[in-house]
Write a protein that holds these residues in place. Structure first.
Motif, PDB file in Angstrom:
ATOM      1  N   ARG A  42      18.325   3.707  -5.295  1.00  0.00           N
ATOM      2  CA  ARG A  42      17.433   3.818  -4.130  1.00  0.00           C
ATOM      3  C   ARG A  42      16.495   2.604  -4.064  1.00  0.00           C
ATOM      4  NH1 ARG A  42      17.495   9.433  -5.526  1.00  0.00           N
ATOM      5  NH2 ARG A  42      18.339  10.685  -3.791  1.00  0.00           N
ATOM      6  N   GLN A 100      20.249   6.972  -9.859  1.00  0.00           N
ATOM      7  CA  GLN A 100      20.098   7.153  -8.411  1.00  0.00           C
ATOM      8  C   GLN A 100      18.753   6.590  -7.934  1.00  0.00           C
ATOM      9  OE1 GLN A 100      20.832  11.386  -7.939  1.00  0.00           O
ATOM     10  NE2 GLN A 100      22.960  11.016  -7.275  1.00  0.00           N
ATOM     11  N   ASN A 118      14.063   8.099  -0.414  1.00  0.00           N
ATOM     12  CA  ASN A 118      13.228   9.111  -1.066  1.00  0.00           C
ATOM     13  C   ASN A 118      11.777   8.634  -1.188  1.00  0.00           C
ATOM     14  OD1 ASN A 118      12.669  11.573  -2.288  1.00  0.00           O
ATOM     15  ND2 ASN A 118      13.178  10.832  -4.349  1.00  0.00           N
ATOM     16  N   LEU A 131      24.394   7.704  -4.439  1.00  0.00           N
ATOM     17  CA  LEU A 131      23.339   8.624  -4.016  1.00  0.00           C
ATOM     18  C   LEU A 131      23.898   9.972  -3.600  1.00  0.00           C
ATOM     19  CD1 LEU A 131      20.949   6.267  -1.953  1.00  0.00           C
ATOM     20  CD2 LEU A 131      20.761   6.988  -4.338  1.00  0.00           C
ATOM     21  N   ARG A 132      25.162   9.976  -3.160  1.00  0.00           N
ATOM     22  CA  ARG A 132      25.795  11.237  -2.730  1.00  0.00           C
ATOM     23  C   ARG A 132      26.478  11.958  -3.890  1.00  0.00           C
ATOM     24  NH1 ARG A 132      26.929   7.824   1.820  1.00  0.00           N
ATOM     25  NH2 ARG A 132      28.986   7.289   0.961  1.00  0.00           N
ATOM     26  N   ASP A 189      27.167  14.197  -7.195  1.00  0.00           N
ATOM     27  CA  ASP A 189      26.596  15.303  -7.944  1.00  0.00           C
ATOM     28  C   ASP A 189      26.903  15.065  -9.414  1.00  0.00           C
ATOM     29  OD1 ASP A 189      25.672  16.636  -5.686  1.00  0.00           O
ATOM     30  OD2 ASP A 189      27.653  17.554  -5.344  1.00  0.00           O
ATOM     31  N   LYS A 236      14.010   7.639   6.415  1.00  0.00           N
ATOM     32  CA  LYS A 236      15.286   7.738   5.715  1.00  0.00           C
ATOM     33  C   LYS A 236      15.055   8.257   4.296  1.00  0.00           C
ATOM     34  CE  LYS A 236      17.861   4.316   8.339  1.00  0.00           C
ATOM     35  NZ  LYS A 236      18.845   5.293   8.832  1.00  0.00           N
ATOM     36  N   GLY A 237      14.568   9.481   4.208  1.00  0.00           N
ATOM     37  CA  GLY A 237      14.253  10.071   2.916  1.00  0.00           C
ATOM     38  C   GLY A 237      15.484  10.332   2.070  1.00  0.00           C
ATOM     39  N   ASP A 238      16.644  10.604   2.722  1.00  0.00           N
ATOM     40  CA  ASP A 238      17.861  10.877   1.965  1.00  0.00           C
ATOM     41  C   ASP A 238      18.346   9.648   1.212  1.00  0.00           C
ATOM     42  OD1 ASP A 238      18.283   9.665   4.433  1.00  0.00           O
ATOM     43  OD2 ASP A 238      20.399  10.283   4.459  1.00  0.00           O
ATOM     44  N   ILE A 239      17.935   8.485   1.672  1.00  0.00           N
ATOM     45  CA  ILE A 239      18.345   7.244   1.018  1.00  0.00           C
ATOM     46  C   ILE A 239      17.255   6.730   0.075  1.00  0.00           C
ATOM     47  CG2 ILE A 239      19.018   4.831   1.366  1.00  0.00           C
ATOM     48  CD1 ILE A 239      20.229   5.660   4.031  1.00  0.00           C
ATOM     49  N   ASN A 253      19.875  10.920 -12.468  1.00  0.00           N
ATOM     50  CA  ASN A 253      18.662  10.837 -11.629  1.00  0.00           C
ATOM     51  C   ASN A 253      18.020   9.445 -11.713  1.00  0.00           C
ATOM     52  OD1 ASN A 253      18.948  13.488 -10.788  1.00  0.00           O
ATOM     53  ND2 ASN A 253      17.656  14.300 -12.440  1.00  0.00           N
TER      54      ASN A 253
END
Length: 795
Positions: free
Chosen positions: A433, A429, A188, A226-227, A229, A183-186, A426
């Motif tokens: 994470r 986030q 990382n 996390l989503r 921008d 689960k890299g999108d969450i 960043n």
């Protein structure tokens, strides 16, 4: 040199004090000790043996005694090692035989070949056998090797339990770490291993898993973050100037301003609607029509004068001011209501709730503002419609100016936070994470009961470690024994010379050429076998065992006597070396002691004890080291008093010391009772029960000796007993020497000896000897040290 010995407690010796029992005699260089079997001779030798070994005999650990040396020093059982520095003791007794010649005592009576000769190597062999026995084997299920095998298996079992439990947990950790990595999108975490999750689980365990678990709302918010921008920066809002207090003041001034027409028209004054209708009608009719546009009636010229006087310039000015204020209020309302033009999507998800809260406050303020504005406008319009009628002033209790600025400040604070969030998105986030990761780890921690798993694994580990320690300890124990075994085997010496000495002694002193030791093998593994008449001896008689064991001891003593270390220090104690030996062997035993020990005078002290009167006779001929003053004679006797029996060491009586025949000894035992019975009867009863119990045998043996020499015509001397009593043996005497000595009737053994019967029996013998054989009788008295005759029948 040892001069005295006190024995407070040791076996059959109790409260024996030298100065009380042997006041005028000390141990000399040469000491001869006589005592019957079981009197306490071997016990006495063991006290001396404790100096040799430096420790107490295993049967007498709770003992008390003290040696008094010629130097004046006294040594007790507690400082035996210090005593070893002054004297060197070597003891021959039954313990020596059992220690050094254990192969005499096989359970089946056979003599197996033995490995070595000599006390040191015999001890080595005993230790080797003990080590072999202690080591055992796995096949026999005995010994350390078997125990080690059991322990290693137990260790392997416990280590497997530990490994299996650890592997099972590691598989769970590895699977969870892989799922987190996927689960890299969450999370990382491109690199997340079992070590990584162990560290995170350790953090969770330290703080407690609930502190890391997120509720659903919080978790969803972080997922939305996390989503996110990066948002554009927003400008701060300037302060808004509502300033309703000025508007209220102006409005109230217009509402309360008083004006009156110069020539009022009452109908209009009283009807505001009609008045407003007329005022507006002027606009449509004056200078435009001659007739009324509503009813068509003519408009007279004085009507305009009349209406002009009613609607004068002052009222028109007021109306213009009211319209102006209404317009001002409406413009301000439009401006304020559209002032905050913020968009929800301009804020980050986690700030939107705060934005909605502030916006709600702003909307409430706008509602209040709008309500107040509308109220002011409404009142102004009402005054305008009824211009000649003033109104009451208005009021409100909310400071909307201050509130609006506070809300604008909140908006600006949130805007600043949102702008900062853009700068630190960043980092936030990453923090989100990490919190989501720790939430997952904490949930995993709880689901698999991680702490319980660790406790179980640690318990398995501890048990495995304990098993390993036990196994290692046993292994080290075996290693030490094996090293000791190798050392003992390496130190085994060639004792062929010792075997030659034993054979020489057997041949030269005992004429036993048919009995010898034969060595087999090569050093250091020489073994010895006993041969009789060129055949291996399978059994040895008690006498043969005595011969070999004593020759064995003498072979060792020869080296001791020649050692510089032993000079003027060697104390030799030979305890009763005679067992089942014939007269020739007894003489040769004496010769061996005389030629090797006594004659060379290399010893400090020599003690020899015996129960054999023939051997005692020879011992008197031993070479005296320094004349008559260097020899002492002692007797060991056991005395019975009621249920108590004690051993005593006393000066040897004259009849034993000078004459040394059993005949003299037996007469002394009988005559002592005769003499005691004529004295203090109470004292005799307290102290001479040993005489009574031994007396029947003593009387029988004495009469056999006397009658044999008196009438040497039969192998059964007691057949001539009637001749001593003129053909009629007294019944009492006959019963004592037959029933009491041989226990013809079993019930005699269950009853105590009758003292009166013993006294009468002794008196019969003494008086009869004095009567029929006075010369023999008085010679016997002199041999036991009795110089004065007792008249017959004297009391």
């Amino acid at each position: 040199m040892i001069e005295k010995l006190d024995i407070r407690k040791y076996g059959s010796y109790t409260d024996f004090l030298w100065n009380k029992n042997i006041a005028d005699t000390n141990f000399a260089n040469l000491n001869i000790i006589y005592g019957r079997n079981y009197s306490g001779k071997t016990t006495l030798s063991r006290i001396f043996q404790s100096i040799q070994t430096g420790e107490l005999h295993s049967d007498f650990t709770n003992s008390e005694f003290s040696f008094h040396l010629a130097s004046g020093t006294v040594h007790t059982q507690d400082d035996l090692l210090q005593l070893q520095n002054q004297i060197k003791v070597r003891v021959y007794n039954t313990d020596f035989v059992k220690t050094n010649l254990s192969w005499f005592f096989n359970n089946d009576g056979t003599i197996h070949p033995f490995t070595v000769l000599g006390e040191k190597n015999v001890e080595n062999e005993r230790q080797l056998l003990s080590i072999t026995s202690t080591l055992g084997s796995v096949d026999t299920n005995k010994g350390l090797l078997y125990e080690y095998d059991v322990l290693t298996k137990d260790q392997a079992t416990k280590e497997k339990l530990y490994r299996d439990a650890q592997s099972k947990l590691d598989r769970k950790l590895k699977s969870e770490a892989q799922a987190i990595k996927i689960k890299g999108d969450i999370f990382n975490k491109p690199i997340y291993t079992i070590l990584s999750i162990k560290k995170d689980l350790e953090k969770v365990g330290a703080q407690g898993s609930p502190s890391y678990v997120l509720d659903n709302d919080n978790k969803n918010m972080k997922m939305r973050l996390l989503r996110e921008d990066a948002k554009d920066n927003m400008r701060e809002l300037s302060k808004v100037n509502i300033n309703l207090s000025d508007d209220l003041e102006k409005t109230n001034k217009l509402l309360t301003q008083k004006i009156k027409p110069s020539e009022p028209i009452s109908e209009l004054i009283n009807d505001s609607l009609l008045q407003e209708w007329v005022r507006k009608g002027i606009t449509y009719h004056k200078n435009k029509r001659q007739t009324c546009g509503f009813c068509g009636g003519p408009l007279s010229s004085d009507l305009w004068h009349k209406l002009g006087a009613h609607f004068d310039e002052e009222s028109d000015n007021l109306r213009r001011d009211i319209d102006k204020q209404i317009k001002t209020l409406e413009m301000k309302r439009i401006e304020v209501l559209s002032y905050v033009g913020l968009n929800t999507n301009s804020f980050y998800i986690d700030l939107q709730d705060s934005y909605y809260e502030i916006l709600n406050e702003w909307n409430l303020l706008l509602k209040d503002f709008n309500d107040i504005s509308e109220s002011l406008i409404f009142e102004l319009k009402s005054r305008k419609d009824n211009i000649f009628k003033e109104s009451f002033p208005l009021s409100y209790n909310k400071d909307l100016d201050h509130l609006s600025n506070q809300i604008i400040d909140k908006f600006n604070t949130l805007i600043l936070k949102n702008n900062n969030k853009t700068k630190n998105l960043n980092k936030e986030q990453d923090s989100a994470r990490n919190e989501l990761l720790m939430d997952r780890v904490a949930t995993f921690h709880s689901n698999i009961q991680y702490e319980d798993e660790l406790t179980t694994i640690n318990n398995f580990k501890v048990e495995a470690q304990k098993a390993s320690i036990r196994s290692k300890t046993k292994q080290n124990e075996i290693k030490l024994l094996l090293e000791n075994k190798e050392s003992l085997e390496a130190n085994m010496k060639d004792e062929s010379r010792g075997a030659e000495l034993v054979n020489n002694h057997l041949n030269n002193y005992f004429g036993h050429g048919e009995l010898r030791l034969v060595s087999e093998g090569n050093s250091p593994n020489i073994r010895f076998t006993i041969y009789r008449d060129n055949e291996e001896a399978k059994n040895l008689s008690e006498g043969e065992c005595s011969l070999i064991s004593f020759c064995y001891f003498m072979a060792q003593i020869e080296d001791e006597l020649n050692s510089a270390d032993s000079k003027n220090k060697l104390v030799i104690y030979v305890d009763d070396p005679i067992s089942s030996l014939d007269g020739n062997h007894i003489f040769y035993m004496f010769s061996l002691i005389e030629s090797i020990i006594a004659k060379n005078k290399q010893y400090l002290q020599l003690f020899v004890s015996t129960h054999n009167l023939d051997f005692l006779k020879y011992l008197k001929r031993l070479t005296k080291p320094n004349g008559e003053t260097s020899i002492s004679h002692f007797l060991i006797e056991k005395r019975f008093q009621r249920n108590d029996s004690r051993s005593y060491l006393i000066k040897m009586p004259t009849h034993i010391k000078e004459y040394v025949t059993e005949f003299n000894y037996l007469f002394n035992e009988i005559y002592n009772l005769y003499r005691e019975s004529r004295g203090d009867r109470k004292k005799m009863l307290e102290n001479t029960y040993n005489h009574f119990y031994n007396l029947p045998n003593n009387i029988r043996k004495f009469l056999e000796c006397y009658l044999f020499y008196k009438y040497p015509n039969t192998l059964t001397p007691l057949e001539n007993l009637p001749k001593l009593f003129n053909g009629s043996v007294p019944t009492l005497l006959n019963r004592v020497i037959n029933e009491y000595s041989h226990l013809v009737y079993l019930d005699r053994g269950w009853k105590p000896v009758d003292v009166d019967e013993m006294e009468k029996c002794v008196e019969i013998i003494i008086k009869r000897l004095e009567e029929v054989d006075p010369e023999q009788f008085y010679s016997l008295l002199e041999s036991i040290g009795v110089q004065q005759r007792l008249p017959l029948g004297a009391n």
